[in-house]
Design a protein around this motif. Structure first.
Motif, PDB file in Angstrom:
ATOM      1  N   ARG A 157      -8.317  -5.662 -11.454  1.00  0.00           N
ATOM      2  CA  ARG A 157      -7.370  -6.263 -10.500  1.00  0.00           C
ATOM      3  C   ARG A 157      -6.333  -5.195 -10.228  1.00  0.00           C
ATOM      4  N   TYR A 158      -6.210  -4.805  -8.965  1.00  0.00           N
ATOM      5  CA  TYR A 158      -5.467  -3.591  -8.609  1.00  0.00           C
ATOM      6  C   TYR A 158      -4.331  -3.936  -7.658  1.00  0.00           C
ATOM      7  N   ARG A 159      -3.168  -3.361  -7.924  1.00  0.00           N
ATOM      8  CA  ARG A 159      -1.999  -3.581  -7.061  1.00  0.00           C
ATOM      9  C   ARG A 159      -1.908  -2.460  -6.036  1.00  0.00           C
ATOM     10  N   ARG A 160      -1.955  -2.811  -4.766  1.00  0.00           N
ATOM     11  CA  ARG A 160      -1.851  -1.841  -3.681  1.00  0.00           C
ATOM     12  C   ARG A 160      -0.457  -1.883  -3.069  1.00  0.00           C
ATOM     13  N   TRP A 161      -0.152  -0.837  -2.287  1.00  0.00           N
ATOM     14  CA  TRP A 161       1.126  -0.820  -1.581  1.00  0.00           C
ATOM     15  C   TRP A 161       1.071  -1.715  -0.344  1.00  0.00           C
ATOM     16  N   HIS A 165      -1.530  -7.284  -1.572  1.00  0.00           N
ATOM     17  CA  HIS A 165      -1.075  -6.360  -2.610  1.00  0.00           C
ATOM     18  C   HIS A 165      -1.936  -6.390  -3.868  1.00  0.00           C
ATOM     19  N   LEU A 166      -2.551  -7.526  -4.154  1.00  0.00           N
ATOM     20  CA  LEU A 166      -3.424  -7.634  -5.327  1.00  0.00           C
ATOM     21  C   LEU A 166      -4.859  -7.857  -4.867  1.00  0.00           C
ATOM     22  N   TYR A 196      -7.773   5.973  -7.349  1.00  0.00           N
ATOM     23  CA  TYR A 196      -6.925   4.858  -7.764  1.00  0.00           C
ATOM     24  C   TYR A 196      -5.947   5.336  -8.836  1.00  0.00           C
ATOM     25  N   GLN A 200      -1.501   1.309 -11.655  1.00  0.00           N
ATOM     26  CA  GLN A 200      -1.497   0.131 -10.789  1.00  0.00           C
ATOM     27  C   GLN A 200      -2.624  -0.849 -11.113  1.00  0.00           C
ATOM     28  N   GLN A 202      -3.832  -3.856 -12.968  1.00  0.00           N
ATOM     29  CA  GLN A 202      -3.161  -4.992 -13.610  1.00  0.00           C
ATOM     30  C   GLN A 202      -4.047  -5.687 -14.645  1.00  0.00           C
TER      31      GLN A 202
END
Length: 324
Positions: A157-161, A165-166, A196, A200, A202
């Protein structure tokens, strides 16, 4: 692991002389039977290793035999002790392993080179992260590294700008890169290879799925290409500015290498006050305004008009704040 253990046996016998199978097993935390098998492998490889039975027996190398590590030149030996970054190694959980490897290497060096290596460690320290920021918290870095090493897929599970966002991603990790103290994983997601930032991530779940690395994929080559593309995507506009001598000097501490190179290549001859005019690549008006404001009185934006107006409005607000 086995190749490392065989090398460790060689270095232990080289530095300590005769050692029993039990002593070797205890030192390397393996069984005596494993040591017997390793000794047979060293024999098969042509290493002049022999053993004597009895209370005072043990294994030892033929007198005068040295591992090829002693063929290192002085420069090569010194570079080995500059190459290990203690911070990144510790983040990977390999801090003690790196220290042990350096001790083994030092033991294998002739006395003169050993002294030079010790001086390197006493006089040089490498600190990868940049100034003015704390080191990232990286709870999932060991799991990512294990997936890279074993060629196993992971789900993150990745947080993007950018929104959303998730996001959830299935990744096939090809390699890890540490740049300026920040860790990045290069991985295939779907049909594309992307980069990646490990910080970031999660959540991470290892998958019981292997993958094949593409033939001919070289991590260092990919990374250089990624950096070039990143710089090109990031800087799609231009601004013409005047820079004071101090502003031109400070540019190297505050802007990316591409911006600094463009400034130096396009800089005009200094005027009577030492100011130069240069054309710089910019990402956008808002981003450029925030970067140029950091230079304060040492920069004047000439073009484009929209950026100059944005700088003027910010300057007017600052003037009101400090007018009293």
């Amino acid at each position: 692991m086995r190749a490392s253990r065989l090398l460790s046996i060689l270095l232990l016998l080289q530095t300590r002389g005769r050692m029993t199978a039990r002593e070797l097993a205890d030192r390397l935390e393996v069984s005596v039977r494993t040591i017997y098998r390793d000794v047979e492998s060293l024999h098969a490889a042509g290493v002049p290793l022999y053993g004597d039975a009895g209370p005072s027996g043990g294994y030892q190398l033929l007198e005068g035999y040295r591992t090829r590590l002693t063929g290192l030149t002085a420069d090569e030996a010194e570079s080995m002790f500059l190459a290990g970054l203690p911070g990144p190694a510790a983040e990977l959980g390999l801090g003690s392993v790196v220290a042990a490897a350096q001790l083994k290497l030092k033991a294998a060096l002739p006395l003169e080179l050993r002294d030079r290596a010790e001086r390197i460690q006493e006089r040089f320290h490498l600190d990868a992260p940049g100034w003015y920021r704390e080191r990232d918290e990286l709870p999932f870095l060991p799991a990512v590294a294990e997936a890279v090493w074993n060629q196993r897929a992971i789900e993150v599970r990745y947080r993007r700008w950018a929104p959303p966002h998730l996001v959830n991603r299935r990744l096939e990790p090809y390699g890890l890169v540490v740049k300026a103290g920040r860790w990045y994983v290069v991985a295939r997601s779907g049909e594309q290879v992307r980069t990646y930032r490990v910080w970031q991530i999660q959540e991470l779940h290892p998958l019981d799925e292997g993958f094949e690395r593409p033939a001919g994929f070289v991590l260092a080559d990919y990374w250089l290409g990624y950096l070039r593309e990143f710089e090109e995507r990031l800087r799609q506009g231009q601004a013409t500015v005047r820079l004071s001598p101090r502003g031109l000097e400070r540019l190297g501490d505050m802007m990316t290498p591409g911006v600094v190179a463009a400034a130096r290549e396009s800089a005009s001859a200094p005027d009577a006050d030492g100011w130069v005019t240069a054309t710089l690549p910019i990402e956008g008006a808002e981003h450029a305004c925030s970067e140029f404001l950091r230079l304060g009185m040492d920069v004047e934006v000439l073009e484009p008009a929209g950026l100059r107006d944005l700088m003027r409005r910010h300057a007017a607000v600052l003037a009101r704040l400090y007018g009293e």
